[in-house]
Design an enzyme around this catalytic site. Structure first.
Site, PDB file in Angstrom:
ATOM      1  N   GLU A   8     -13.606  48.225  43.925  1.00  0.00           N
ATOM      2  CA  GLU A   8     -12.186  48.293  44.309  1.00  0.00           C
ATOM      3  C   GLU A   8     -11.776  49.734  44.583  1.00  0.00           C
ATOM      4  O   GLU A   8     -12.154  50.648  43.842  1.00  0.00           O
ATOM      5  CB  GLU A   8     -11.338  47.703  43.176  1.00  0.00           C
ATOM      6  CG  GLU A   8      -9.857  47.696  43.506  1.00  0.00           C
ATOM      7  CD  GLU A   8      -9.038  46.910  42.485  1.00  0.00           C
ATOM      8  OE1 GLU A   8      -9.450  45.792  42.108  1.00  0.00           O
ATOM      9  OE2 GLU A   8      -7.997  47.428  42.057  1.00  0.00           O
ATOM     10  N   ASP A  99       3.899  44.186  41.300  1.00  0.00           N
ATOM     11  CA  ASP A  99       5.010  44.743  40.512  1.00  0.00           C
ATOM     12  C   ASP A  99       5.789  45.662  41.427  1.00  0.00           C
ATOM     13  O   ASP A  99       5.210  46.592  41.998  1.00  0.00           O
ATOM     14  CB  ASP A  99       4.468  45.581  39.349  1.00  0.00           C
ATOM     15  CG  ASP A  99       3.786  44.723  38.314  1.00  0.00           C
ATOM     16  OD1 ASP A  99       4.404  43.741  37.876  1.00  0.00           O
ATOM     17  OD2 ASP A  99       2.645  45.040  37.949  1.00  0.00           O
ATOM     18  N   PHE A 206      -2.449  54.834  31.413  1.00  0.00           N
ATOM     19  CA  PHE A 206      -2.462  53.701  32.328  1.00  0.00           C
ATOM     20  C   PHE A 206      -2.648  52.391  31.556  1.00  0.00           C
ATOM     21  O   PHE A 206      -1.997  51.381  31.836  1.00  0.00           O
ATOM     22  CB  PHE A 206      -3.570  53.911  33.362  1.00  0.00           C
ATOM     23  CG  PHE A 206      -3.585  52.885  34.448  1.00  0.00           C
ATOM     24  CD1 PHE A 206      -2.455  52.671  35.227  1.00  0.00           C
ATOM     25  CD2 PHE A 206      -4.718  52.134  34.702  1.00  0.00           C
ATOM     26  CE1 PHE A 206      -2.456  51.718  36.232  1.00  0.00           C
ATOM     27  CE2 PHE A 206      -4.727  51.182  35.699  1.00  0.00           C
ATOM     28  CZ  PHE A 206      -3.597  50.969  36.467  1.00  0.00           C
TER      29      PHE A 206
HETATM   30  P1  FAD Z   1       1.310  35.972  38.431  1.00  0.00           P
HETATM   31  O1  FAD Z   1       0.039  35.207  38.367  1.00  0.00           O
HETATM   32  O2  FAD Z   1       2.417  35.428  39.256  1.00  0.00           O
HETATM   33  O3  FAD Z   1       1.802  36.155  36.917  1.00  0.00           O
HETATM   34  C1  FAD Z   1       2.868  37.061  36.619  1.00  0.00           C
HETATM   35  C2  FAD Z   1       3.514  36.669  35.298  1.00  0.00           C
HETATM   36  O4  FAD Z   1       4.256  35.467  35.472  1.00  0.00           O
HETATM   37  C3  FAD Z   1       2.519  36.381  34.163  1.00  0.00           C
HETATM   38  O5  FAD Z   1       3.091  36.805  32.973  1.00  0.00           O
HETATM   39  C4  FAD Z   1       2.393  34.854  34.178  1.00  0.00           C
HETATM   40  O6  FAD Z   1       2.052  34.347  32.894  1.00  0.00           O
HETATM   41  C5  FAD Z   1       3.795  34.447  34.586  1.00  0.00           C
HETATM   42  N1  FAD Z   1       3.837  33.204  35.358  1.00  0.00           N
HETATM   43  C6  FAD Z   1       3.084  32.876  36.417  1.00  0.00           C
HETATM   44  N2  FAD Z   1       3.444  31.660  36.891  1.00  0.00           N
HETATM   45  C7  FAD Z   1       4.437  31.233  36.110  1.00  0.00           C
HETATM   46  C8  FAD Z   1       5.262  30.051  36.079  1.00  0.00           C
HETATM   47  N3  FAD Z   1       5.091  29.069  36.984  1.00  0.00           N
HETATM   48  N4  FAD Z   1       6.224  29.956  35.142  1.00  0.00           N
HETATM   49  C9  FAD Z   1       6.402  30.953  34.220  1.00  0.00           C
HETATM   50  N5  FAD Z   1       5.672  32.088  34.198  1.00  0.00           N
HETATM   51  C10 FAD Z   1       4.711  32.207  35.129  1.00  0.00           C
HETATM   52  N6  FAD Z   1      -0.715  45.059  41.673  1.00  0.00           N
HETATM   53  C11 FAD Z   1      -0.322  45.569  42.865  1.00  0.00           C
HETATM   54  O7  FAD Z   1       0.867  45.845  43.035  1.00  0.00           O
HETATM   55  N7  FAD Z   1      -1.211  45.802  43.880  1.00  0.00           N
HETATM   56  C12 FAD Z   1      -2.526  45.479  43.767  1.00  0.00           C
HETATM   57  O8  FAD Z   1      -3.302  45.670  44.700  1.00  0.00           O
HETATM   58  C13 FAD Z   1      -2.977  44.907  42.523  1.00  0.00           C
HETATM   59  N8  FAD Z   1      -4.267  44.533  42.364  1.00  0.00           N
HETATM   60  C14 FAD Z   1      -4.642  43.914  41.197  1.00  0.00           C
HETATM   61  C15 FAD Z   1      -5.957  43.456  41.092  1.00  0.00           C
HETATM   62  C16 FAD Z   1      -6.390  42.809  39.938  1.00  0.00           C
HETATM   63  C17 FAD Z   1      -7.813  42.302  39.841  1.00  0.00           C
HETATM   64  C18 FAD Z   1      -5.481  42.651  38.837  1.00  0.00           C
HETATM   65  C19 FAD Z   1      -5.948  42.005  37.569  1.00  0.00           C
HETATM   66  C20 FAD Z   1      -4.180  43.105  38.949  1.00  0.00           C
HETATM   67  C21 FAD Z   1      -3.735  43.720  40.118  1.00  0.00           C
HETATM   68  N9  FAD Z   1      -2.423  44.153  40.291  1.00  0.00           N
HETATM   69  C22 FAD Z   1      -2.019  44.718  41.483  1.00  0.00           C
HETATM   70  C23 FAD Z   1      -1.447  44.031  39.195  1.00  0.00           C
HETATM   71  C24 FAD Z   1      -0.625  42.741  39.287  1.00  0.00           C
HETATM   72  O9  FAD Z   1       0.090  42.689  40.488  1.00  0.00           O
HETATM   73  C25 FAD Z   1       0.347  42.732  38.095  1.00  0.00           C
HETATM   74  O10 FAD Z   1      -0.370  42.555  36.893  1.00  0.00           O
HETATM   75  C26 FAD Z   1       1.500  41.767  38.195  1.00  0.00           C
HETATM   76  O11 FAD Z   1       2.409  42.043  37.119  1.00  0.00           O
HETATM   77  C27 FAD Z   1       1.119  40.301  38.046  1.00  0.00           C
HETATM   78  O12 FAD Z   1       0.488  39.836  39.161  1.00  0.00           O
HETATM   79  P2  FAD Z   1      -0.217  38.391  39.143  1.00  0.00           P
HETATM   80  O13 FAD Z   1      -0.757  38.152  40.492  1.00  0.00           O
HETATM   81  O14 FAD Z   1      -1.123  38.261  37.990  1.00  0.00           O
HETATM   82  O15 FAD Z   1       1.099  37.461  38.903  1.00  0.00           O
END
Ligand code: FAD
Length: 276
Positions: A8, A99, A206
């Site tokens: 990455e 985020d 971080f």
């Molecule tokens: P989601 O899966 O939508 O989850 C977010 C929160 O909402 C969680 O607490 C989950 O439990 C909760 N949730 C989900 N669905 C529901 C529902 N139906 N009802 C109630 N609660 C729910 N960030 C960036 O900005 N850019 C990047 O390129 C980036 N790359 C990443 C790559 C990886 C491999 C990882 C692990 C993280 C990355 N992130 C990135 C960080 C990520 O965007 C953040 O952690 C963000 O806060 C959550 O994204 P998510 O896709 O996991 O969200």
């Protein structure tokens, strides 16, 4: 025993950064990565940089995989971006909620990553392989570990093909997370995200902000090295290599390295694992 791996990167902000990253990638291609993913900044700062970097990677004959976050986006903006990625030869996407920087509010037409996965499937069928984020130590905003596991399962039901985890330094958290998914009937591959340790202060800061736990003994050892960067790197490579060995022995399907746009720390861990 060999193990597939992926890498990455984040989009550089300056022309010098672009050149430097090209050189870093050439060194890391010796690892024969399955794919190279590029992060995406919710809120706009690095969005074009993601596309440019992915195009560079595809032009170098490798699989370039953009991250795509949906917070603050409209269906139309995502539709356009999917179409650009298709034209650029992209076949895989990391689909995220993202985020927004503080002060942006929520906004947009998507709430969760599962909404984005469903939208991508609805718009483009099976064109893209979709990876989603997984949190063995639980996402910091989750109501509970169970609710977070359910949220992951929802992303899978919406059409995700694989999970990539937030980094961690405790292999048991990963094994437990995968066991819990299997108990819920979720069978897709979950790839551990690996953070090679290259610095101390940056890593500790971080980790606090993204909810990744640095075990007390590792934190204390790192702090005890002060600014002795050689000792930090050597200790960091020991710790991360040992964890990767456990993950490999425990059946992890591959490893995804958060390179932070540096070749050395990832290459060193892979060398110690016999993968370089
Ligand atoms: P989601 O899966 O939508 O989850 C977010 C929160 O909402 C969680 O607490 C989950 O439990 C909760 N949730 C989900 N669905 C529901 C529902 N139906 N009802 C109630 N609660 C729910 N960030 C960036 O900005 N850019 C990047 O390129 C980036 N790359 C990443 C790559 C990886 C491999 C990882 C692990 C993280 C990355 N992130 C990135 C960080 C990520 O965007 C953040 O952690 C963000 O806060 C959550 O994204 P998510 O896709 O996991 O969200």
């Amino acid at each position: 025993m060999s193990l597939p791996l992926s890498l990455e990167f984040f989009p550089p902000k300056t022309p010098e950064g672009v050149e430097k990253l090209r050189a870093v990638r050439q060194k890391l291609y010796a690892l024969e990565p399955e794919f190279c993913s590029v992060t995406f900044g919710a809120g706009g700062s690095t969005q074009e940089g993601t596309l440019d970097t992915v195009r560079d990677i595809v032009g170098e004959g490798r699989r370039g995989v953009p991250h795509l976050s949906c917070i603050g986006q409209t269906q139309e903006s995502i539709r356009q971006r999917l179409s650009i990625y298709r034209e650029a030869g992209v076949k895989r996407i990391v689909a995220l909620r993202g985020d927004l920087p503080s002060g942006y509010g929520i906004g947009g037409e998507f709430r969760y990553a599962s909404d984005l996965v469903a939208f991508i499937r609805g718009e483009t069928g099976d064109h893209f392989k979709i990876a989603v984020a997984a949190y063995p130590e639980t996402h910091p905003q989750a109501r509970s570990p169970q609710a977070d596991l359910d949220a992951f399962a929802t992303k899978v039901r919406a059409g995700a093909n694989m999970g990539i985890t937030q980094y961690f330094f405790n292999a048991d958290a990963y094994f437990h997370f995968v066991d819990e998914l299997r108990r819920r009937g979720v069978e897709l591959p979950v790839v551990p995200g690996i953070m090679p340790i290259a610095t101390s202060t940056q890593l500790l800061r971080f980790s606090d902000s993204c909810g990744a736990e640095v075990p007390r003994w590792i934190r204390m050892r790192l702090e005890s090295f002060g600014d002795d960067s050689a000792s930090i790197k050597d200790f960091g490579a020991d710790v991360v290599t040992a964890m990767c060995e456990r993950l490999r022995a425990g059946g992890a399907p591959s490893l995804h390295f958060y390179t932070l746009n540096q070749a050395g720390p990832t290459l060193e861990v892979c060398r110690r694992l016999g993968l370089a």
